[in-house]
Design an enzyme around this catalytic site. Structure first.
Site, PDB file in Angstrom:
ATOM      1  N   HIS A 111      -7.198  -4.373  10.164  1.00  0.00           N
ATOM      2  CA  HIS A 111      -6.617  -4.186   8.682  1.00  0.00           C
ATOM      3  C   HIS A 111      -5.497  -4.821   8.149  1.00  0.00           C
ATOM      4  CE1 HIS A 111      -4.615   0.130   9.502  1.00  0.00           C
ATOM      5  NE2 HIS A 111      -3.800  -1.060   9.291  1.00  0.00           N
ATOM      6  N   ASP A 131       0.927  -1.263   0.033  1.00  0.00           N
ATOM      7  CA  ASP A 131      -0.005   0.128  -0.059  1.00  0.00           C
ATOM      8  C   ASP A 131       0.889   1.155  -0.161  1.00  0.00           C
ATOM      9  OD1 ASP A 131       0.959  -0.347   2.446  1.00  0.00           O
ATOM     10  OD2 ASP A 131      -0.990  -0.539   3.426  1.00  0.00           O
ATOM     11  N   GLU A 142      -9.495  -1.890   5.136  1.00  0.00           N
ATOM     12  CA  GLU A 142     -10.204  -1.573   6.523  1.00  0.00           C
ATOM     13  C   GLU A 142     -11.579  -2.269   6.629  1.00  0.00           C
ATOM     14  OE1 GLU A 142      -8.533   0.392   8.393  1.00  0.00           O
ATOM     15  OE2 GLU A 142      -8.300   2.506   7.877  1.00  0.00           O
ATOM     16  N   ASN A 181      -7.441  -2.356  14.194  1.00  0.00           N
ATOM     17  CA  ASN A 181      -8.439  -2.617  13.945  1.00  0.00           C
ATOM     18  C   ASN A 181      -8.701  -3.938  13.044  1.00  0.00           C
ATOM     19  OD1 ASN A 181      -7.807  -1.643  11.348  1.00  0.00           O
ATOM     20  ND2 ASN A 181      -9.127   0.052  11.359  1.00  0.00           N
TER      21      ASN A 181
HETATM   22  C1  GLP Z   1      -0.043   0.273   8.509  1.00  0.00           C
HETATM   23  C2  GLP Z   1       0.006  -0.309   7.211  1.00  0.00           C
HETATM   24  C3  GLP Z   1      -0.034  -1.758   7.434  1.00  0.00           C
HETATM   25  C4  GLP Z   1       0.549  -2.353   8.763  1.00  0.00           C
HETATM   26  C5  GLP Z   1      -0.240  -1.794   9.886  1.00  0.00           C
HETATM   27  C6  GLP Z   1       0.395  -2.113  11.198  1.00  0.00           C
HETATM   28  O1  GLP Z   1      -1.292   1.175   8.568  1.00  0.00           O
HETATM   29  N1  GLP Z   1      -0.725   0.222   6.242  1.00  0.00           N
HETATM   30  O2  GLP Z   1       0.395  -2.520   6.271  1.00  0.00           O
HETATM   31  O3  GLP Z   1       0.659  -3.594   8.846  1.00  0.00           O
HETATM   32  O4  GLP Z   1      -0.274  -0.300   9.754  1.00  0.00           O
HETATM   33  O5  GLP Z   1       1.440  -1.153  11.469  1.00  0.00           O
HETATM   34  P1  GLP Z   1       2.321  -1.365  12.730  1.00  0.00           P
HETATM   35  O6  GLP Z   1       3.265  -2.313  12.294  1.00  0.00           O
HETATM   36  O7  GLP Z   1       3.143   0.155  12.713  1.00  0.00           O
HETATM   37  O8  GLP Z   1       1.257  -1.511  14.029  1.00  0.00           O
END
Ligand code: GLP
Length: 236
Positions: free
Chosen positions: A138, A67, A143, A136
């Site tokens: 995702h 993404d 989402e 959440n």
């Molecule tokens: C972001 C990314 C995800 C990632 C998630 C968790 O929003 N788009 O791909 O897995 O958050 O992030 P973190 O590892 O900082 O908790």
């Protein structure tokens, strides 16, 4: 599903990096699906170290990221292109032309989504997809919502995501409202999936892996994947 419970973040990084390294050693031209966020930083650092030490090479590897934010140029330190260059690509021997992220600055986002989906198809799909999980549930930026979205698409970020990820922006109001993400089919079609989760994700991980399969917890769809490995910092 294989569940690896590890002692701490360092152990989580080493285990996930080891699985990715094994993939690249077995197939030097692997297509790796990559993730951003705080969780995989240590794994990228470990892989870069092994690369510097000559243990592994990414010369023939192709990467596709999950993404990207809409509206952030790649020179912005908060963009995922910047993150990937800093934390991984600039530290390994990969050909930069083989590193792909969706373009969140594209003038025509529908065309960009189609281009990215076509790119993934043209590569023959993803050999190994690395994932984190949002608070959440995702994955990528898929989402929680009433239905799963299959292919690459733009998405309005949820309040929760904007709040959680807003901490990376000096002024949280600069946090983008939209992002572009691979869809659930593209993720689920990966031949192998490695999901990394720190202990702060315990509750949502439990819901995703043991609760109902529902688009309200997008990661719950991972229960259906035949080759899912979860690396969880659960303590011992
Ligand atoms: C972001 C990314 C995800 C990632 C998630 C968790 O929003 N788009 O791909 O897995 O958050 O992030 P973190 O590892 O900082 O908790």
């Amino acid at each position: 599903m294989k569940f690896l419970q590890v002692a701490d973040k360092q152990d989580m990084a080493r285990k996930a990096a080891g699985i990715i390294a094994a993939q690249v050693l077995l197939k030097n031209d692997s297509v790796l699906g990559l993730a951003t966020g705080a969780t995989p930083v240590g794994a990228y650092g470990q892989l870069a170290k092994w690369c510097r030490e000559g243990e592994i090479s990414f010369r023939d590897v192709i990467t596709v990221n999950l993404d990207e934010y809409c509206g952030l140029p790649e020179t912005s330190p908060q963009s995922y292109r910047y993150y990937m260059n800093e934390n991984f690509f600039n530290q390994i021997d990969i050909d930069p032309a083989n590193t792909h992220l969706p373009d969140g600055m594209a003038a025509d986002m529908d065309a960009e989504c189609s281009r990215y989906s076509a790119l993934i198809r043209s590569l023959g799909g993803i050999d190994l997809q690395l994932l984190g999980i949002g608070m959440n549930g995702h994955i990528g930026f898929n989402e929680p919502k009433a239905h799963f979205v299959m292919d690459t698409h733009t998405v309005a970020l949820s309040e929760n995501t904007r709040e959680v990820n807003g901490v990376y922006f000096e002024n949280p109001a600069d946090m983008p409202t939209h992002a572009v993400t691979m869809g659930m089919r593209e993720i689920l079609q990966a031949k192998r999936i490695v999901l990394m989760a720190g202990k702060e994700k315990e509750a949502i991980l439990h819901r995703a892996l043991e609760g109902e399969v529902t688009p309200e917890v997008p990661a719950s769809l991972l229960q259906l994947h035949p080759r899912l490995t979860v690396v969880f910092e659960g303590g011992k």
